[in-house]
Every structure is written in structure tokens, then in C-alpha cells.
Design a protein around this motif. Structure first.
Motif, PDB file in Angstrom:
ATOM      1  N   THR A  61       2.152 -50.758  52.763  1.00 56.28           N
ATOM      2  CA  THR A  61       2.572 -49.364  52.941  1.00 56.28           C
ATOM      3  C   THR A  61       1.379 -48.518  53.359  1.00 56.28           C
ATOM      4  O   THR A  61       0.242 -49.002  53.383  1.00 56.28           O
ATOM      5  CB  THR A  61       3.156 -48.802  51.627  1.00 56.28           C
ATOM      6  OG1 THR A  61       2.147 -48.887  50.605  1.00 56.28           O
ATOM      7  CG2 THR A  61       4.404 -49.547  51.191  1.00 56.28           C
ATOM      8  N   ALA A  62       1.642 -47.239  53.651  1.00 57.92           N
ATOM      9  CA  ALA A  62       0.576 -46.338  54.093  1.00 57.92           C
ATOM     10  C   ALA A  62      -0.542 -46.224  53.061  1.00 57.92           C
ATOM     11  O   ALA A  62      -1.711 -46.134  53.413  1.00 57.92           O
ATOM     12  CB  ALA A  62       1.156 -44.961  54.394  1.00 57.92           C
ATOM     13  N   ASP A  82       3.796 -44.455  49.746  1.00 58.60           N
ATOM     14  CA  ASP A  82       4.060 -43.930  51.081  1.00 58.60           C
ATOM     15  C   ASP A  82       4.606 -42.518  50.891  1.00 58.60           C
ATOM     16  O   ASP A  82       4.781 -42.060  49.758  1.00 58.60           O
ATOM     17  CB  ASP A  82       5.069 -44.816  51.834  1.00 58.60           C
ATOM     18  CG  ASP A  82       4.779 -44.843  53.338  1.00 58.60           C
ATOM     19  OD1 ASP A  82       4.529 -43.754  53.912  1.00 58.60           O
ATOM     20  OD2 ASP A  82       4.795 -45.927  53.932  1.00 58.60           O
ATOM     21  N   THR A  85       7.545 -41.821  48.360  1.00 61.75           N
ATOM     22  CA  THR A  85       7.959 -43.162  47.933  1.00 61.75           C
ATOM     23  C   THR A  85       7.079 -43.688  46.806  1.00 61.75           C
ATOM     24  O   THR A  85       5.854 -43.623  46.887  1.00 61.75           O
ATOM     25  CB  THR A  85       7.884 -44.156  49.115  1.00 61.75           C
ATOM     26  OG1 THR A  85       8.639 -43.650  50.212  1.00 61.75           O
ATOM     27  CG2 THR A  85       8.414 -45.519  48.719  1.00 61.75           C
ATOM     28  N   ALA A 107      10.484 -39.842  53.661  1.00 62.51           N
ATOM     29  CA  ALA A 107      10.098 -41.224  53.338  1.00 62.51           C
ATOM     30  C   ALA A 107      10.440 -42.146  54.496  1.00 62.51           C
ATOM     31  O   ALA A 107      11.388 -41.901  55.248  1.00 62.51           O
ATOM     32  CB  ALA A 107      10.824 -41.680  52.077  1.00 62.51           C
ATOM     33  N   PRO A 108       9.696 -43.227  54.644  1.00 62.33           N
ATOM     34  CA  PRO A 108      10.020 -44.186  55.708  1.00 62.33           C
ATOM     35  C   PRO A 108      11.371 -44.847  55.439  1.00 62.33           C
ATOM     36  O   PRO A 108      11.875 -44.839  54.321  1.00 62.33           O
ATOM     37  CB  PRO A 108       8.887 -45.208  55.637  1.00 62.33           C
ATOM     38  CG  PRO A 108       8.269 -45.047  54.302  1.00 62.33           C
ATOM     39  CD  PRO A 108       8.540 -43.653  53.853  1.00 62.33           C
ATOM     40  N   PHE A 111      10.279 -50.803  54.693  1.00 57.91           N
ATOM     41  CA  PHE A 111       9.258 -51.159  53.724  1.00 57.91           C
ATOM     42  C   PHE A 111       8.907 -52.626  53.925  1.00 57.91           C
ATOM     43  O   PHE A 111       9.780 -53.481  53.881  1.00 57.91           O
ATOM     44  CB  PHE A 111       9.766 -50.895  52.304  1.00 57.91           C
ATOM     45  CG  PHE A 111      10.195 -49.464  52.126  1.00 57.91           C
ATOM     46  CD1 PHE A 111       9.273 -48.486  51.810  1.00 57.91           C
ATOM     47  CD2 PHE A 111      11.520 -49.100  52.339  1.00 57.91           C
ATOM     48  CE1 PHE A 111       9.657 -47.164  51.694  1.00 57.91           C
ATOM     49  CE2 PHE A 111      11.911 -47.788  52.222  1.00 57.91           C
ATOM     50  CZ  PHE A 111      10.980 -46.808  51.902  1.00 57.91           C
TER      51      PHE A 111
END
Length: 190
Positions: A61-62, A82, A85, A107-108, A111
Motif C-alpha cells: 500500500t501507499a 493508504d 484505509t 480510499a483506493p 488493495f
């Protein structure tokens, strides 16, 4: 530190509400000495297979360097992995759950969980949408990554599925029209 504690509490609250609503058939959190967690989200978790081997699930994740807020040996929360998240990570009798808590529309929708398999093991797609960990020599299933489910705060189902690209399993969660928080559940068991 206070922000991380508040984030862990919010993630736990969201996950708990959804799990209670889902009922008794959910895998329970228990101590499992065969499961070994890393310190950061990126470090992921080592889990056993039925044939005594181990496989690894990472979290890509980021903010994958996010350290775990360890609530007890069988439960940890990775706050802010993230945008909007968190991940609530549970040890279960047969493996792990990586409850992904999505707090908002920023949020993305994807994942990534890199998977490292022991020699002779492969991921085989199942009609259910999950993946079996198969021992090539014997053709035996030695572990299973169950099809993910997702639910919003109104307990409505949210579409979630997996895509496999090489050794990375991507969970896709279509949460755009959901009521937040949304909880999605990648679950592995031997």
C-alpha cells in the motif's frame, strides 16, 4: 501516538459491527503459534499450509511501512496504510484475516497482497472467486484464500473480487456508492 490509537479504535469498531452482523459462521480470532506477523504492513504475515510449509502474504500500500498497533498477540491494526484505509489483522485457527476498513470515497478501490509460495506450491483459481494453494506434485489443496466479501455500514453487500497478476493478489472493492465505513475481508486458511 494518540491519533494512531484513535484510528485503531475506529477500525476495530467498524470491523466489529460488520462481523457481528454477519453472524456466527465467521472465523474466530485465536492464538495460532504457526502464524508469524511482521512489524510493519509491508512485512505481512507468514502462514502455515496443511503440508507443513509456510507461505507469505505482504501488504503493498501507499504507507506500507506503517507499524502495527498490537492490541493483543492475535490482533493488530495497521492504521493509515493508504488514504482513508486501515487493516485489522487477525490470527485465526487455520490462518489469518486482513480485514480492510475503508473509511471514505478517497480510499483506493484496489488493495495488493504480494504472495510468496514455498517451492512446489501454486495458486489455482477457483470458481468461487478465491484461490487454492495447490501442491503441484500431489495435486492436493494445502491452503485456501477465500473469495473476499465486503459490506458497508448499512450491512449492504459491496462487490469485491480478486485478480491475480504473477505473485500479487489484488482485492478490488467497488465502494463508490457505499455507506462508510466499508469492511472487506481477505481470509486465508490452511
Amino acid at each position: 501516538m494518540r491519533h494512531a490509537q484513535d484510528g485503531a479504535a475506529a477500525a476495530m469498531s467498524a470491523a466489529s459491527r460488520i462481523l457481528v452482523a454477519r453472524g456466527k459462521n465467521e472465523p474466530q480470532e485465536v492464538e495460532n503459534p504457526d502464524v508469524a506477523w511482521g512489524q510493519r504492513a509491508r512485512d505481512g504475515v507468514w502462514v502455515p499450509t496443511k503440508d507443513g510449509q509456510r507461505i507469505h502474504f505482504g501488504v503493498d500500500t501507499a504507507a506500507a511501512d506503517t507499524p502495527a498497533q498490537m492490541l493483543r498477540p492475535t490482533l493488530r491494526v495497521f492504521v493509515g496504510v493508504d488514504v482513508d484505509t486501515d487493516i485489522v489483522a487477525q490470527t485465526t485457527a487455520g490462518g489469518v484475516r486482513l480485514l480492510t476498513v475503508i473509511h471514505g470515497p478517497g480510499a483506493p478501490a484496489e488493495f495488493r497482497f504480494p504472495v510468496s509460495l514455498a517451492d512446489g506450491l501454486v495458486l489455482e483459481s477457483m470458481p468461487s472467486g478465491g484461490y487454492d494453494v495447490v501442491h503441484l506434485r500431489y495435486g492436493a489443496t494445502v491452503g485456501r484464500l477465500y473469495n473476499p466479501w465486503a459490506s458497508d455500514s448499512m450491512f449492504r453487500q459491496v462487490k469485491a473480487d480478486y485478480a491475480l497478476d504473477g505473485s500479487v493478489v489484488t482485492m478490488r472493492v467497488q465502494h463508490a456508492d457505499a455507506y462508510y465505513p466499508v469492511v472487506a475481508d481477505p481470509h486465508y486458511a490452511r
